[in-house]
Design a protein around this motif. Structure first.
Motif, short mmCIF file in Angstrom:
data_model
loop_
_atom_site.label_atom_id
_atom_site.label_comp_id
_atom_site.label_asym_id
_atom_site.label_seq_id
_atom_site.Cartn_x
_atom_site.Cartn_y
_atom_site.Cartn_z
N GLY A 9 0.82 -1.21 0.00
CA GLY A 9 0.00 0.00 0.00
C GLY A 9 0.85 1.25 0.00
N PRO A 10 0.49 2.26 -0.79
CA PRO A 10 1.27 3.50 -0.81
C PRO A 10 1.09 4.31 0.46
CG PRO A 10 -0.68 3.74 -2.17
CD PRO A 10 -0.65 2.32 -1.72
N GLY A 11 1.91 5.32 0.63
CA GLY A 11 1.77 6.20 1.77
C GLY A 11 0.37 6.75 1.90
N ARG A 12 -0.06 7.00 3.13
CA ARG A 12 -1.39 7.49 3.48
C ARG A 12 -2.44 6.39 3.42
NH1 ARG A 12 -0.04 10.84 6.65
NH2 ARG A 12 -2.20 11.53 6.76
N THR A 13 -2.00 5.12 3.56
CA THR A 13 -2.93 4.00 3.73
C THR A 13 -2.61 3.30 5.05
OG1 THR A 13 -1.55 2.43 2.47
CG2 THR A 13 -3.22 3.67 1.24
N ALA A 14 -2.45 4.10 6.10
CA ALA A 14 -2.14 3.60 7.45
C ALA A 14 -0.83 2.83 7.49
CB ALA A 14 -3.29 2.74 7.98
N GLN A 65 12.93 -7.09 8.76
CA GLN A 65 12.12 -8.26 8.43
C GLN A 65 10.90 -7.91 7.58
OE1 GLN A 65 11.67 -11.65 11.26
NE2 GLN A 65 12.02 -10.07 12.81
N SER A 66 10.54 -6.64 7.55
CA SER A 66 9.33 -6.23 6.84
C SER A 66 9.51 -4.82 6.31
CB SER A 66 8.11 -6.31 7.76
OG SER A 66 8.32 -5.55 8.94
N VAL A 67 8.59 -4.42 5.44
CA VAL A 67 8.67 -3.09 4.83
C VAL A 67 7.26 -2.63 4.50
CG1 VAL A 67 8.98 -4.05 2.49
CG2 VAL A 67 9.73 -1.71 2.99
N THR A 68 7.04 -1.32 4.60
CA THR A 68 5.78 -0.72 4.19
C THR A 68 6.06 0.73 3.78
OG1 THR A 68 3.48 -0.36 4.87
CG2 THR A 68 5.18 0.06 6.52
N ASP A 69 5.09 1.35 3.12
CA ASP A 69 5.17 2.77 2.76
C ASP A 69 6.09 3.02 1.56
OD1 ASP A 69 4.10 5.40 3.70
OD2 ASP A 69 6.21 5.91 3.90
N ASN A 70 6.09 4.32 1.15
CA ASN A 70 7.02 4.78 0.13
C ASN A 70 8.43 4.81 0.71
OD1 ASN A 70 4.71 5.49 -1.48
ND2 ASN A 70 4.52 7.36 -0.31
N PRO A 71 9.45 4.73 -0.12
CA PRO A 71 9.43 4.49 -1.56
C PRO A 71 9.37 3.01 -1.94
CG PRO A 71 11.67 4.88 -0.87
CD PRO A 71 10.82 5.01 0.37
N VAL A 89 1.08 -7.59 1.90
CA VAL A 89 -0.10 -6.98 2.53
C VAL A 89 -0.39 -5.66 1.81
CG1 VAL A 89 -1.11 -6.02 4.62
CG2 VAL A 89 0.40 -8.02 4.76
N LEU A 90 -1.57 -5.57 1.23
CA LEU A 90 -2.01 -4.35 0.54
C LEU A 90 -2.97 -3.60 1.44
CD1 LEU A 90 -2.24 -2.51 -1.96
CD2 LEU A 90 -4.03 -4.06 -2.81
N THR A 91 -2.50 -2.55 2.09
CA THR A 91 -3.38 -1.72 2.90
C THR A 91 -4.19 -0.81 1.98
OG1 THR A 91 -1.46 -0.26 3.24
CG2 THR A 91 -2.07 -1.74 5.05
N VAL A 164 -5.46 -8.28 1.30
CA VAL A 164 -5.98 -6.93 1.10
C VAL A 164 -6.61 -6.53 2.43
CG1 VAL A 164 -7.54 -5.46 -0.22
CG2 VAL A 164 -6.38 -7.39 -1.34
N PHE A 165 -6.09 -5.47 3.03
CA PHE A 165 -6.35 -5.22 4.45
C PHE A 165 -6.65 -3.76 4.73
CE2 PHE A 165 -4.38 -4.26 8.69
CZ PHE A 165 -5.27 -4.98 9.48
N HIS A 166 -7.75 -3.53 5.45
CA HIS A 166 -8.04 -2.21 6.00
C HIS A 166 -7.77 -2.28 7.49
CE1 HIS A 166 -9.85 1.53 7.11
NE2 HIS A 166 -10.22 1.79 5.86
N PRO A 167 -6.95 -1.40 8.04
CA PRO A 167 -6.60 -1.48 9.46
C PRO A 167 -7.80 -1.47 10.40
CG PRO A 167 -5.07 -0.05 8.34
CD PRO A 167 -6.15 -0.38 7.35
N LYS A 168 -8.95 -0.96 9.96
CA LYS A 168 -10.14 -0.99 10.80
C LYS A 168 -10.59 -2.43 11.08
CE LYS A 168 -12.03 3.54 9.58
NZ LYS A 168 -13.15 4.29 8.95
#
Length: 230
Positions: A9-14, A65-71, A89-91, A164-168
């Motif tokens: 998931g790109p930035g601004r997706t929790a 061990q993991s990565v998220t966000d830009n870039p 994981v696609l937020t 495919v995941f929404h943090p809610k």
């Protein structure tokens, strides 16, 4: 150390909440744009090598061990191939609110102007910003881009490898997908407007100087970490 989880998931997706969640689950440290900032003098040159077509993923993600966000999410396809045992994981969030959130923070004229002419800006232009061309100020185009981006990931990554995941949704679907126990603590929540972009309002953007950027980011991420499980 090979990456076990790749956040697409790109930035601004929790993505900040996801960073703290993965670390809480024992899948940290988790790489995030703030990690680029926290060690800018080392990490910006490594990402400029990516821009120049010479990626060294093992060096970039050494110790993580993991990565998220830009870039990193820009390279979800390359990373999924390079780390074939990883899970993706696609937020996600509503496309229109994603555009609004980006416009208030990471894509705001204030933020981008503060970095003009810096090595960090060259890195952003060669990674995250290059996806949008001259359309970054077109909300309808950006929303369509975001929907297409998500759909491409869903169409490309095998279903058994993708969440495919929404943090809610909370811990349960994430923990089931990753095969780890559900924590007793609430799922981390970082106020969407109080992330790094919002915190830079007082100084009118981010520090372009790498040393100042490191100092700014180091203190800020620890403040957010303390709030994440409140």
């Amino acid at each position: 150390m090979a990456l076990k989880v790749i956040g697409a998931g790109p930035g601004r997706t929790a993505t900040f909440s996801m960073k703290f969640a993965l670390e809480h689950l024992g899948l940290g440290p988790c790489y995030h744009m703030v990690e680029v900032f926290r060690n800018a003098r080392r990490n910006i040159p490594l990402w400029l090598d990516v821009v120049d077509g010479k990626p060294d993923w093992d060096a970039i993600f050494e110790g993580y061990q993991s990565v998220t966000d830009n870039p990193a999410c820009v390279y979800w396809r390359e990373l999924a191939e390079y780390y074939p045992e990883s899970k993706i994981v696609l937020t996600v969030r509503d496309a229109e609110t994603w555009v609004e959130s980006c416009n208030e923070t990471i894509n705001s004229p204030r933020m981008l102007a503060s970095l003009e002419g810096s090595e960090l800006m060259r890195m952003l232009q060669g990674t995250y910003l290059r996806q949008f061309g001259d359309k970054i100020d077109d909300p309808e185009w950006m929303a369509d881009w975001y929907r297409a981006y998500n759909q491409e990931i869903i169409d490309t990554i095998p279903a058994e490898r993708l969440l495919v995941f929404h943090p809610k949704e909370g811990w349960e679907p994430l923990c089931e997908f990753l095969g780890v126990p559900v924590p007793a603590e609430p799922f981390p929540r970082v106020n969407s407007r109080d992330e790094l972009g919002g915190a830079s309002d007082e100084q009118g953007g981010l520090p372009a100087d790498p040393v100042e950027l490191e100092n700014f980011a180091g203190g800020y991420v620890e403040m957010l970490r303390a709030k994440a499980f409140g």
